[in-house]
Design a protein around this motif. Sequence first.
Motif, short mmCIF file in Angstrom:
data_model
loop_
_atom_site.label_atom_id
_atom_site.label_comp_id
_atom_site.label_asym_id
_atom_site.label_seq_id
_atom_site.Cartn_x
_atom_site.Cartn_y
_atom_site.Cartn_z
N TYR A 431 0.81 -1.22 0.00
CA TYR A 431 0.00 0.00 0.00
C TYR A 431 0.84 1.27 0.00
O TYR A 431 0.29 2.37 -0.11
N GLY A 432 2.16 1.14 0.14
CA GLY A 432 3.02 2.31 0.16
C GLY A 432 2.85 3.15 1.41
O GLY A 432 3.10 4.36 1.40
N LEU A 433 2.44 2.51 2.50
CA LEU A 433 2.22 3.21 3.76
C LEU A 433 3.26 2.78 4.79
O LEU A 433 3.80 1.67 4.73
N LEU A 434 3.55 3.66 5.75
CA LEU A 434 4.38 3.29 6.88
C LEU A 434 3.55 2.47 7.85
O LEU A 434 2.36 2.72 8.05
N VAL A 444 -0.72 -0.09 13.08
CA VAL A 444 -1.24 1.18 12.58
C VAL A 444 -0.48 1.55 11.30
O VAL A 444 0.75 1.46 11.26
N GLU A 445 -1.22 1.94 10.27
CA GLU A 445 -0.61 2.37 9.01
C GLU A 445 -0.94 3.82 8.74
O GLU A 445 -2.05 4.28 9.05
N ALA A 446 0.03 4.55 8.15
CA ALA A 446 -0.18 5.96 7.83
C ALA A 446 0.77 6.38 6.72
O ALA A 446 1.84 5.79 6.55
N GLN A 447 0.37 7.40 5.97
CA GLN A 447 1.21 7.95 4.91
C GLN A 447 2.31 8.79 5.53
O GLN A 447 2.05 9.64 6.39
N GLY A 448 3.56 8.55 5.11
CA GLY A 448 4.66 9.33 5.67
C GLY A 448 5.98 8.99 5.03
O GLY A 448 6.10 8.04 4.25
N ASP A 449 7.00 9.75 5.39
CA ASP A 449 8.34 9.57 4.83
C ASP A 449 9.09 8.46 5.57
O ASP A 449 8.93 8.28 6.78
N GLU A 450 9.91 7.72 4.84
CA GLU A 450 10.64 6.60 5.44
C GLU A 450 11.61 7.04 6.54
O GLU A 450 12.06 6.21 7.32
#
Length: 474
Positions: A431-434, A444-450
């Motif tokens: 999903y390209g999510l952290l 817990v998943e969320a959009q963010g920088d690596e």
Amino acid sequence: MGEYALANIYQYKETAQKSAELLGVIGDIMNVRKRGEKPLAYVHTYGCQQNVSDSEKIKGMLYTAGFEFTEDRNEADFILFNTCAVREHAEDRVFGNVGALKNIKRRHPSVIIALCGCMMEQKSVSDRIRKSYPFVNLVFGTHSISRFPQLLFEVLVNSKKIIDNDVDDNTIYEDIPTLRDKSFKGFIPIMYGCDNFCTYCIVPYVRGRERSRESAAIIDEVKSMVAAGYKEITLLGQNVNSYGKGLKEDITLSQLLQRIDEIEGDYILRFMTSHPKDCTHELIDTIANSKHISKHLHLPFQSGSSRILKKMNRRYTREKYLDIIAYAKEKIEGLSLTSDVIVGFPGETYEDFLETLSLVKEVEFTSLYTFIYSRRPGTPAAELPDVVTDEEKGKWFTELLKTQEAIAAKRCASMVGSVERVLVEEVNEKYGLLSGRTSGNIIVEAQGDESLIGTFRDVKITEARNWILRGEFI
């Protein structure tokens, strides 16, 4: 070689100094035998966190000898499988993968192939390896990890097969270098072995009897990890609640946790696996009053039927288990509970299974690790009559999964709108999510920088997806 963290190198004692010297010699030999610029090792681990920790020690010794690491067994100069004996399926996978190494050995005769871990403590397994897998160079059990440099040295120098699983060495060695797989979360074994002899379990026969590490060594290791920036530390033991047995010092797991909790730093402390018969009010109070201990309790109940629990030799009843849970829920705010469940134990009836189902509904676990009973030769349960068909057990299993899925979905839905502190661990490639975990061990998943990986972050929960939460970093 990827991102590794070298930690936990104790002051060498005399025996460790000899091992260090051997590792230096091994490095010289491997520099001659290597196929590439540096000798490469491939280490694959099956099974539990204790096996992962054992592999990290072996990696530490290999690293000290000058090895780098690869995820491609075809390019490795040294291949190791660290095996698990808990379930038959795991053993079958190991044998299948070992058989596939024959072609690598044929193409590259200089490659050293080694097998270690719980499976190798069983004579029937080591005899099968000796007879059917002649291309395997080294076999050793869980008690022989400290002897790994000597064993590998002998293989290299004498060019002969070595099987070392006869030494029941119960000494705890505090001098083995450890190469941890991650730089921000890691395991610390605090005790080894098990004295419980649950009738379905092979662990006491392959890991030996309970023995604990000195508290000073554990505390020093935690301090070194916190100083190195570790954010999550998990204390390990087959029955971690029994910590302190056999030590000269008078100490319990609760007291050890209290001392560790006093160590300053930004980290979370976990421990596993707990046994209900040894889970005390003192331990629960310690969790409730701590600064760093996770508000998550993994407490395997295995069956909701007191009749089946007795056949399992678990030494607690359904009522006793529920009393512990009630006390924990009362004392620990925001408690997250997880557990292990076995479906289809020999002699279990559907009525027994329904008691398991009702316990799951009553407790409302965050998540469950569920298993259909797997017969393990050498355990008492393997000799018990089992009249329920696999098809019927499969139906029970599906019913359990559906029940738990509904409970997890309800729990996660109740968390929408809340703000959770999350240790960001990795990228969910799909999903390209952290992805990370709360103190209660909820994903817990969320959009963010690596760049956030390895840090604590607050996340506002915006969506519940059965047992996984999604949100936004604050």
